[in-house]
Motif scaffolding. Structure first.
Motif, PDB file in Angstrom:
ATOM      1  N   GLU A 197       0.344   1.352  -7.980  1.00  0.00           N
ATOM      2  CA  GLU A 197       0.080   1.114  -9.394  1.00  0.00           C
ATOM      3  C   GLU A 197       1.250   0.346  -9.976  1.00  0.00           C
ATOM      4  N   LYS A 198       0.954  -0.689 -10.701  1.00  0.00           N
ATOM      5  CA  LYS A 198       2.005  -1.511 -11.300  1.00  0.00           C
ATOM      6  C   LYS A 198       2.841  -0.677 -12.266  1.00  0.00           C
ATOM      7  N   GLY A 199       4.162  -0.829 -12.160  1.00  0.00           N
ATOM      8  CA  GLY A 199       5.070  -0.133 -13.061  1.00  0.00           C
ATOM      9  C   GLY A 199       5.471   1.259 -12.604  1.00  0.00           C
ATOM     10  N   GLN A 200       4.915   1.740 -11.487  1.00  0.00           N
ATOM     11  CA  GLN A 200       5.259   3.057 -10.968  1.00  0.00           C
ATOM     12  C   GLN A 200       6.332   2.955  -9.887  1.00  0.00           C
ATOM     13  N   ARG A 201       7.129   4.007  -9.775  1.00  0.00           N
ATOM     14  CA  ARG A 201       8.158   4.045  -8.728  1.00  0.00           C
ATOM     15  C   ARG A 201       7.736   5.037  -7.655  1.00  0.00           C
ATOM     16  N   TYR A 202       8.034   4.683  -6.415  1.00  0.00           N
ATOM     17  CA  TYR A 202       7.664   5.522  -5.283  1.00  0.00           C
ATOM     18  C   TYR A 202       8.857   5.701  -4.356  1.00  0.00           C
ATOM     19  N   PRO A 203       8.888   6.858  -3.641  1.00  0.00           N
ATOM     20  CA  PRO A 203       7.867   7.897  -3.528  1.00  0.00           C
ATOM     21  C   PRO A 203       7.703   8.702  -4.803  1.00  0.00           C
TER      22      PRO A 203
ATOM     23  N   ILE B 297       1.896  27.195   0.175  1.00  0.00           N
ATOM     24  CA  ILE B 297       2.936  26.399  -0.481  1.00  0.00           C
ATOM     25  C   ILE B 297       2.689  24.962  -0.030  1.00  0.00           C
ATOM     26  N   TRP B 298       2.354  24.089  -0.959  1.00  0.00           N
ATOM     27  CA  TRP B 298       1.962  22.740  -0.566  1.00  0.00           C
ATOM     28  C   TRP B 298       2.422  21.698  -1.575  1.00  0.00           C
ATOM     29  N   ARG B 299       2.444  20.441  -1.107  1.00  0.00           N
ATOM     30  CA  ARG B 299       2.792  19.297  -1.937  1.00  0.00           C
ATOM     31  C   ARG B 299       1.878  18.126  -1.591  1.00  0.00           C
ATOM     32  N   GLU B 300       1.665  17.266  -2.571  1.00  0.00           N
ATOM     33  CA  GLU B 300       0.967  16.004  -2.329  1.00  0.00           C
ATOM     34  C   GLU B 300       1.868  14.886  -2.827  1.00  0.00           C
ATOM     35  N   ILE B 301       2.166  13.945  -1.942  1.00  0.00           N
ATOM     36  CA  ILE B 301       3.109  12.887  -2.291  1.00  0.00           C
ATOM     37  C   ILE B 301       2.520  11.513  -1.991  1.00  0.00           C
ATOM     38  N   LEU B 302       3.033  10.510  -2.692  1.00  0.00           N
ATOM     39  CA  LEU B 302       2.719   9.115  -2.432  1.00  0.00           C
ATOM     40  C   LEU B 302       3.987   8.449  -1.917  1.00  0.00           C
ATOM     41  N   VAL B 303       3.895   7.834  -0.734  1.00  0.00           N
ATOM     42  CA  VAL B 303       5.055   7.154  -0.164  1.00  0.00           C
ATOM     43  C   VAL B 303       4.652   5.735   0.243  1.00  0.00           C
ATOM     44  N   PRO B 304       5.591   4.793   0.232  1.00  0.00           N
ATOM     45  CA  PRO B 304       5.274   3.429   0.656  1.00  0.00           C
ATOM     46  C   PRO B 304       4.777   3.384   2.098  1.00  0.00           C
ATOM     47  N   ALA B 305       3.818   2.516   2.351  1.00  0.00           N
ATOM     48  CA  ALA B 305       3.248   2.392   3.697  1.00  0.00           C
ATOM     49  C   ALA B 305       4.252   1.862   4.714  1.00  0.00           C
ATOM     50  N   ARG B 306       5.346   1.292   4.236  1.00  0.00           N
ATOM     51  CA  ARG B 306       6.376   0.774   5.145  1.00  0.00           C
ATOM     52  C   ARG B 306       7.286   1.877   5.677  1.00  0.00           C
ATOM     53  N   TYR B 307       7.115   3.100   5.219  1.00  0.00           N
ATOM     54  CA  TYR B 307       8.044   4.191   5.551  1.00  0.00           C
ATOM     55  C   TYR B 307       8.097   4.473   7.056  1.00  0.00           C
TER      56      TYR B 307
ATOM     57  N   ASP C 109       0.817  -1.213   0.000  1.00  0.00           N
ATOM     58  CA  ASP C 109       0.000   0.000   0.000  1.00  0.00           C
ATOM     59  C   ASP C 109       0.854   1.268   0.000  1.00  0.00           C
ATOM     60  N   LEU C 110       0.185   2.361  -0.317  1.00  0.00           N
ATOM     61  CA  LEU C 110       0.817   3.681  -0.336  1.00  0.00           C
ATOM     62  C   LEU C 110       0.058   4.625   0.586  1.00  0.00           C
ATOM     63  N   LEU C 111       0.765   5.608   1.102  1.00  0.00           N
ATOM     64  CA  LEU C 111       0.151   6.680   1.872  1.00  0.00           C
ATOM     65  C   LEU C 111       0.146   7.933   1.002  1.00  0.00           C
ATOM     66  N   ARG C 112      -1.039   8.471   0.766  1.00  0.00           N
ATOM     67  CA  ARG C 112      -1.144   9.741   0.032  1.00  0.00           C
ATOM     68  C   ARG C 112      -1.160  10.854   1.073  1.00  0.00           C
ATOM     69  N   ILE C 113      -0.132  11.676   1.040  1.00  0.00           N
ATOM     70  CA  ILE C 113       0.093  12.665   2.094  1.00  0.00           C
ATOM     71  C   ILE C 113       0.172  14.069   1.518  1.00  0.00           C
TER      72      ILE C 113
END
Length: 204
Positions: free
Chosen positions: A124-130, A22-32, A7-11
């Protein structure tokens, strides 16, 4: 139940006290871990990770809050012990949509960020994170003096007739602009390598 491996965390990260935000939205692995998240925040925002940081969770006063970051050898009587970020999983505290923590970077300039878990979602398959998926406005330059210094900097840069315009124009990073940000240009460092660099340097 969150799957730490899949899973991923959308933060969302928002720098407080500045408008427009000033803001950002990121996807990081749930194991972080919180250290991993710290590195991702630094890279997504555009900070250079050359100052101390701290996550603050819960509590109405500093005495009640949980502090996560880099432990200090010097302990203060009225402050809780800082827990090592690399030993604590983000999902231990950010597991449900709407869960929040405060993240401060550079205790001198006092850059406070509100960090909010938007949702947990599958990879998503084939995507790299974060991965940085959205955001607006450029990060303030390092060591510009916090919010008051940043506002003064903008005032000077928008006024070419200001006596400090030329010197500050040479001081700001090349290519920087208060409105310039493109999510696709964000590059994330390896948190383990960053940790090794930080603590090997600290031991020298």
């Amino acid at each position: 139940m969150t799957d730490r491996r899949r899973d991923l965390l959308r933060i969302r990260i928002e720098l407080t006290g500045i408008s427009p935000p000033i803001w950002r939205e990121i996807l990081v692995p749930a194991r972080y871990s919180f250290w991993d998240l710290h590195v991702a925040i630094q890279d997504a925002m555009g900070w250079l990770d050359c100052h101390l940081h701290e996550f603050r969770i819960g509590g109405s006063s500093r005495g009640d809050v949980i502090l996560i970051g880099i432990p200090d050898d010097e302990e203060w009587e009225d402050s809780p012990e800082v827990q090592p970020g690399w030993e604590i999983s983000v999902i231990d505290y950010l597991s449900e949509a709407g869960d929040r923590t405060e993240y401060e970077y550079d205790f001198g300039d006092g850059w406070v960020h509100e960090v909010t878990l938007l949702r947990v979602e599958p990879r998503e398959k084939g995507q790299r994170y974060p991965k940085c998926v959205a955001g607006e406005r450029g990060c303030p330059p390092e060591d510009c003096g916090g919010i008051p210094g940043y506002e003064s900097l903008l005032e000077v840069l928008f006024d070419p007739s200001h006596p400090d315009y030329e010197s500050l124009s040479h001081w700001i990073p090349k290519g920087w602009g208060p409105e310039l940000f493109k999510p696709e240009r964000v590059r994330f460092d390896n948190p383990l390598k960053r940790w090794q660099i930080a603590f090997s340097a600290a031991d020298m």
